[in-house]
Design a protein around this motif. Structure first.
Motif, PDB file in Angstrom:
ATOM      1  N   ASP A  88       0.806  -1.215   0.000  1.00  0.00           N
ATOM      2  CA  ASP A  88       0.000   0.000   0.000  1.00  0.00           C
ATOM      3  C   ASP A  88       0.839   1.266   0.000  1.00  0.00           C
ATOM      4  O   ASP A  88       0.294   2.370  -0.042  1.00  0.00           O
ATOM      5  N   MET A  89       2.150   1.144   0.057  1.00  0.00           N
ATOM      6  CA  MET A  89       3.027   2.296   0.133  1.00  0.00           C
ATOM      7  C   MET A  89       3.750   2.518  -1.191  1.00  0.00           C
ATOM      8  O   MET A  89       4.005   1.583  -1.939  1.00  0.00           O
ATOM      9  N   ILE A  90       4.041   3.776  -1.461  1.00  0.00           N
ATOM     10  CA  ILE A  90       4.881   4.104  -2.609  1.00  0.00           C
ATOM     11  C   ILE A  90       6.051   4.944  -2.109  1.00  0.00           C
ATOM     12  O   ILE A  90       5.953   5.640  -1.095  1.00  0.00           O
ATOM     13  N   GLU A  91       7.141   4.851  -2.805  1.00  0.00           N
ATOM     14  CA  GLU A  91       8.332   5.618  -2.454  1.00  0.00           C
ATOM     15  C   GLU A  91       8.903   6.214  -3.737  1.00  0.00           C
ATOM     16  O   GLU A  91       9.040   5.519  -4.738  1.00  0.00           O
ATOM     17  N   ALA A  92       9.183   7.514  -3.700  1.00  0.00           N
ATOM     18  CA  ALA A  92       9.653   8.163  -4.922  1.00  0.00           C
ATOM     19  C   ALA A  92      10.558   9.331  -4.594  1.00  0.00           C
ATOM     20  O   ALA A  92      10.361  10.036  -3.594  1.00  0.00           O
ATOM     21  N   VAL A  93      11.572   9.505  -5.449  1.00  0.00           N
ATOM     22  CA  VAL A  93      12.409  10.703  -5.377  1.00  0.00           C
ATOM     23  C   VAL A  93      11.646  11.826  -6.069  1.00  0.00           C
ATOM     24  O   VAL A  93      11.280  11.702  -7.241  1.00  0.00           O
ATOM     25  N   VAL A  94      11.393  12.920  -5.360  1.00  0.00           N
ATOM     26  CA  VAL A  94      10.566  13.986  -5.918  1.00  0.00           C
ATOM     27  C   VAL A  94      11.380  15.178  -6.419  1.00  0.00           C
ATOM     28  O   VAL A  94      10.928  15.920  -7.299  1.00  0.00           O
ATOM     29  N   CYS A  95      12.553  15.404  -5.840  1.00  0.00           N
ATOM     30  CA  CYS A  95      13.352  16.545  -6.264  1.00  0.00           C
ATOM     31  C   CYS A  95      14.718  16.472  -5.625  1.00  0.00           C
ATOM     32  O   CYS A  95      15.011  15.564  -4.824  1.00  0.00           O
ATOM     33  N   ARG A  96      15.554  17.427  -5.966  1.00  0.00           N
ATOM     34  CA  ARG A  96      16.822  17.599  -5.272  1.00  0.00           C
ATOM     35  C   ARG A  96      16.622  18.613  -4.145  1.00  0.00           C
ATOM     36  O   ARG A  96      15.795  19.521  -4.240  1.00  0.00           O
ATOM     37  N   ALA A  97      17.373  18.451  -3.088  1.00  0.00           N
ATOM     38  CA  ALA A  97      17.220  19.317  -1.924  1.00  0.00           C
ATOM     39  C   ALA A  97      17.454  20.780  -2.266  1.00  0.00           C
ATOM     40  O   ALA A  97      16.809  21.669  -1.708  1.00  0.00           O
ATOM     41  N   ASP A  98      18.341  21.048  -3.206  1.00  0.00           N
ATOM     42  CA  ASP A  98      18.653  22.446  -3.520  1.00  0.00           C
ATOM     43  C   ASP A  98      17.614  23.103  -4.429  1.00  0.00           C
ATOM     44  O   ASP A  98      17.740  24.261  -4.805  1.00  0.00           O
ATOM     45  N   GLU A  99      16.551  22.358  -4.795  1.00  0.00           N
ATOM     46  CA  GLU A  99      15.484  22.944  -5.597  1.00  0.00           C
ATOM     47  C   GLU A  99      14.519  23.779  -4.763  1.00  0.00           C
ATOM     48  O   GLU A  99      13.727  24.554  -5.305  1.00  0.00           O
ATOM     49  N   LEU A 100      14.563  23.600  -3.435  1.00  0.00           N
ATOM     50  CA  LEU A 100      13.631  24.307  -2.559  1.00  0.00           C
ATOM     51  C   LEU A 100      14.375  25.340  -1.733  1.00  0.00           C
ATOM     52  O   LEU A 100      15.140  24.992  -0.838  1.00  0.00           O
ATOM     53  N   PRO A 101      14.155  26.617  -2.014  1.00  0.00           N
ATOM     54  CA  PRO A 101      14.814  27.657  -1.224  1.00  0.00           C
ATOM     55  C   PRO A 101      14.256  27.695   0.194  1.00  0.00           C
ATOM     56  O   PRO A 101      13.176  27.165   0.475  1.00  0.00           O
ATOM     57  N   GLU A 102      14.989  28.314   1.104  1.00  0.00           N
ATOM     58  CA  GLU A 102      14.522  28.478   2.476  1.00  0.00           C
ATOM     59  C   GLU A 102      13.138  29.128   2.476  1.00  0.00           C
ATOM     60  O   GLU A 102      12.896  30.101   1.763  1.00  0.00           O
ATOM     61  N   GLU A 103      12.234  28.570   3.267  1.00  0.00           N
ATOM     62  CA  GLU A 103      10.840  29.013   3.385  1.00  0.00           C
ATOM     63  C   GLU A 103      10.095  28.931   2.050  1.00  0.00           C
ATOM     64  O   GLU A 103       9.160  29.690   1.804  1.00  0.00           O
ATOM     65  N   GLY A 104      10.520  27.978   1.212  1.00  0.00           N
ATOM     66  CA  GLY A 104       9.824  27.752  -0.046  1.00  0.00           C
ATOM     67  C   GLY A 104       9.026  26.459  -0.009  1.00  0.00           C
ATOM     68  O   GLY A 104       9.178  25.629   0.892  1.00  0.00           O
ATOM     69  N   MET A 105       8.144  26.268  -0.986  1.00  0.00           N
ATOM     70  CA  MET A 105       7.373  25.023  -1.079  1.00  0.00           C
ATOM     71  C   MET A 105       7.001  24.780  -2.534  1.00  0.00           C
ATOM     72  O   MET A 105       6.907  25.721  -3.331  1.00  0.00           O
ATOM     73  N   LYS A 106       6.793  23.509  -2.842  1.00  0.00           N
ATOM     74  CA  LYS A 106       6.501  23.141  -4.217  1.00  0.00           C
ATOM     75  C   LYS A 106       5.736  21.825  -4.244  1.00  0.00           C
ATOM     76  O   LYS A 106       5.973  20.939  -3.430  1.00  0.00           O
ATOM     77  N   THR A 107       4.816  21.707  -5.189  1.00  0.00           N
ATOM     78  CA  THR A 107       4.019  20.497  -5.356  1.00  0.00           C
ATOM     79  C   THR A 107       4.672  19.596  -6.392  1.00  0.00           C
ATOM     80  O   THR A 107       5.109  20.054  -7.451  1.00  0.00           O
ATOM     81  N   PHE A 108       4.720  18.291  -6.095  1.00  0.00           N
ATOM     82  CA  PHE A 108       5.322  17.311  -6.994  1.00  0.00           C
ATOM     83  C   PHE A 108       4.339  16.171  -7.273  1.00  0.00           C
ATOM     84  O   PHE A 108       3.581  15.768  -6.397  1.00  0.00           O
ATOM     85  N   GLU A 109       4.380  15.668  -8.518  1.00  0.00           N
ATOM     86  CA  GLU A 109       3.591  14.498  -8.894  1.00  0.00           C
ATOM     87  C   GLU A 109       4.253  13.244  -8.336  1.00  0.00           C
ATOM     88  O   GLU A 109       5.468  13.069  -8.429  1.00  0.00           O
ATOM     89  N   VAL A 110       3.418  12.371  -7.750  1.00  0.00           N
ATOM     90  CA  VAL A 110       3.924  11.109  -7.209  1.00  0.00           C
ATOM     91  C   VAL A 110       2.952   9.992  -7.571  1.00  0.00           C
ATOM     92  O   VAL A 110       1.898   9.846  -6.943  1.00  0.00           O
ATOM     93  N   GLU A 111       3.259   9.254  -8.620  1.00  0.00           N
ATOM     94  CA  GLU A 111       2.481   8.084  -9.038  1.00  0.00           C
ATOM     95  C   GLU A 111       0.978   8.347  -9.056  1.00  0.00           C
ATOM     96  O   GLU A 111       0.190   7.669  -8.396  1.00  0.00           O
ATOM     97  N   GLY A 112       0.583   9.354  -9.774  1.00  0.00           N
ATOM     98  CA  GLY A 112      -0.832   9.650  -9.921  1.00  0.00           C
ATOM     99  C   GLY A 112      -1.394  10.560  -8.856  1.00  0.00           C
ATOM    100  O   GLY A 112      -2.519  11.036  -8.985  1.00  0.00           O
TER     101      GLY A 112
END
Length: 559
Positions: free
Chosen positions: A32-56
């Motif tokens: 029932d679990m999925i595991e995925a790499v969503v981004c690189r750590a340096d893609e998110l600046p301090e106090e930033g946020m971003k939405t990523f697609e994860v298997e649907g």
């Protein structure tokens, strides 16, 4: 980058129960679990946020105070994208209506909305950000906290009078906090608690379509709902509520949230069958049906009246819509002259007529049917249907013979824990006069849905002796011809500073008292209001000088 990952799974100790996987085998859980790499750590600046697609599905990754956290992506209220919201002090605030969720657990911490959002495991290794999520939570993008059930050996009775927003959040929070005594809600209506703000915005909705929870939800939590009855008296010595049916309901702790009732004009003809107020789904549905193809007059230029006017003027639902107000423009007291004038122009562009600085002296009739509305200016307006929205009065007459104090207007004074003059008796929502921290503890009455929902939560915690003070920032909204105006704060103002483009309905209005910005409204400028609500939550204010220097400053606020 120097970030760590918050790896608390599911939101709280009951997250497995929330998703009904606690009884499954480890192998099944893994499936029932999925595991995925969503981004690189340096893609998110301090106090930033971003939405990523994860298997649907989708996951929101937030970088806050040196940590990365993975959460659900949409507000549990109306599905607003949380990526467009505001992060502050370990919470993320919805950009549309101000609901707040904990970044640590995903739990809802301020309203509107009732459900929490998922919190997923997240890990940073070799500069890569990996998210591990339960498939069911990922698909739902929300979660309900589990409810305890009644223990027959627990003799405690907690009674809630009122089936509105405050009552609804109170009963479910009691069960979410583990209370196992009897929980009884008393409501005059024959419906389960529903989303009351929708009544004047979408007047054809039936009660089942705007119910906050299903019958199964309340059954699952052993929450008793006595429908179609009212409280006639509260006997605080005997600790019992006397119903109009004659039944007596005992209590150990009591929460009173009976709400308000529409004010009537008291002029000749206001009892005609074609003169309506809006408080229940039946009221709203009756107006929608009666006004179809008819000449309709709205009395009142605040939120109920203007929302009803917008609904009836849209799609040619009414033959004509005329609005009567006792101020020079709509919303003058709450939003100011300039904003009110522009909103009136927006309505006039849709064919709505206005009679400002006017009052109603009579509803005239022909053979018992409404024919016109006579103004104190001696003007007569043709009308086949009228809707009156001129404020409310508190439903507290039944407390008159009790020891529970009321003020001269009929509101119930409470302390910061929402406790009344009688220990163990709490009060909230529209009828409570409570201390507002942004006004230095001054007692106020606020008829906002978000405030009522928050009061229900606070009352539940204090009925359970948790000493939780009211500390919610008022936040409300209206939708007029598809335009969403948002507002946060409270207080009398002496100046309004407007930034942006008022003419094109893309603006921020700053309401100032002296040098302090006590409230802020915006249209087309999200998340300005959410950001300022966060600032107010911290006990801070913008100054008038700061606003004069930069009229877009609300959009630039950081925690």
């Amino acid at each position: 980058m120097g970030v760590t990952a918050s790896c608390r799974s599911g939101g709280d100790r009951d997250s497995d129960e929330d998703t009904r996987i606690s009884s499954q085998s480890k192998a099944s859980i893994a499936e029932d679990m999925i595991e995925a790499v969503v981004c690189r750590a340096d893609e998110l600046p301090e106090e930033g946020m971003k939405t990523f697609e994860v298997e649907g599905g989708k996951v929101l990754v937030v970088h806050h105070k040196g940590q990365l956290m993975a959460l659900g992506t949409t507000c549990s209220h109306y599905g607003a994208p949380l990526e467009k919201g505001s992060v502050c002090d370990g919470k993320i605030r919805c950009p549309w209506h101000g609901a707040c969720f904990s970044l640590t657990t995903g739990d809802i911490e301020d309203f509107p909305g009732l459900d929490s959002i998922p919190k997923y495991d997240i890990e940073v290794a070799s500069g890569k950000v990996t998210v591990r999520a339960n498939k069911a939570l990922l698909a739902a993008d929300r979660r309900s906290k589990p409810l305890t059930r009644r223990d027959p050996d627990n003799p405690s009775n907690f009674v809630i009078i009122g089936g509105g927003g405050a009552g609804a959040t109170c009963v479910e929070r009691l069960r979410q906090e583990g209370f196992t005594g009897r929980v009884v809600m008393i409501t005059q209506e024959y419906h389960l608690p529903y989303d009351r703000p929708k009544l004047s915005k979408a007047m054809d909705l039936t009660p089942d379509r705007i119910a906050l929870r299903s019958p199964h939800f309340y059954e699952n939590g052993d929450i008793e709902i006595l429908q179609g009855v009212s409280a006639e008296k509260v006997n605080t010595e005997e600790k019992e509520v006397v119903l109009n049916s004659g039944e007596k309901v005992p209590y150990n702790k009591l929460f009173i949230a009976t709400g308000a009732k529409p004010r009537v004009l008291g002029c000749p003809g206001d009892d005609l069958p074609d003169v309506f107020v809006i408080r229940t789904p039946e009221d709203a549905n009756a107006v929608a049906a009666a006004a179809s193809g008819k000449h309709t007059v709205i009395v009142g230029t605040s939120f109920i009246g203007m929302e009803a006017a917008a609904y009836l003027a849209s799609n040619n639902r009414a033959a004509s819509v005329t609005v009567i107000g006792n101020t020079s423009v709509p919303f003058e007291r709450s939003l100011g002259l300039d904003v009110g004038k522009r909103i009136q122009e927006m309505f006039e562009e849709q064919g709505v007529r206005f009679f400002n600085n006017a009052g109603v002296t009579e509803f005239t009739d022909e053979n018992g049917k409404l024919s016109g509305v006579l103004l104190d200016t001696e003007e007569m307006i043709e009308a086949e249907v009228a809707v009156v929205g001129v404020g409310v009065t508190p439903n507290t007459e039944f407390l008159e013979a009790s020891d529970i104090a009321r003020d001269e207007r009929g509101y119930v004074p409470v302390n910061k824990y929402l406790e009344t003059s009688v220990p163990g008796v709490f009060c909230g929502g529209d009828i409570a006069s409570f201390p507002l921290f942004t006004e230095d503890g001054a007692s106020v009455t606020i008829s906002h849905w978000q405030v009522a929902l928050g009061h229900g939560r606070t009352a539940a915690l204090n009925m359970l002796d948790q000493n939780s003070a009211v500390r919610s920032v008022p936040f409300f909204w209206t939708v007029l011809f598809g335009k969403s105006l948002r507002y946060t704060g409270y207080g009398i103002y002496d100046d309004v500073i407007i930034g942006g483009d008022l003419e094109n309905l893309s603006f921020i209005a700053y309401y100032c008292r002296g040098d302090r910005v006590v409230a802020l409204a915006s249209l087309g400028k999200d998340p300005a209001v959410a950001k300022y609500a966060n600032m107010l939550q911290q006990g801070k204010f913008l100054t008038k000088e700061e606003v004069v220097e930069d009229k877009d400053i609300a959009l630039k606020l950081t925690c």
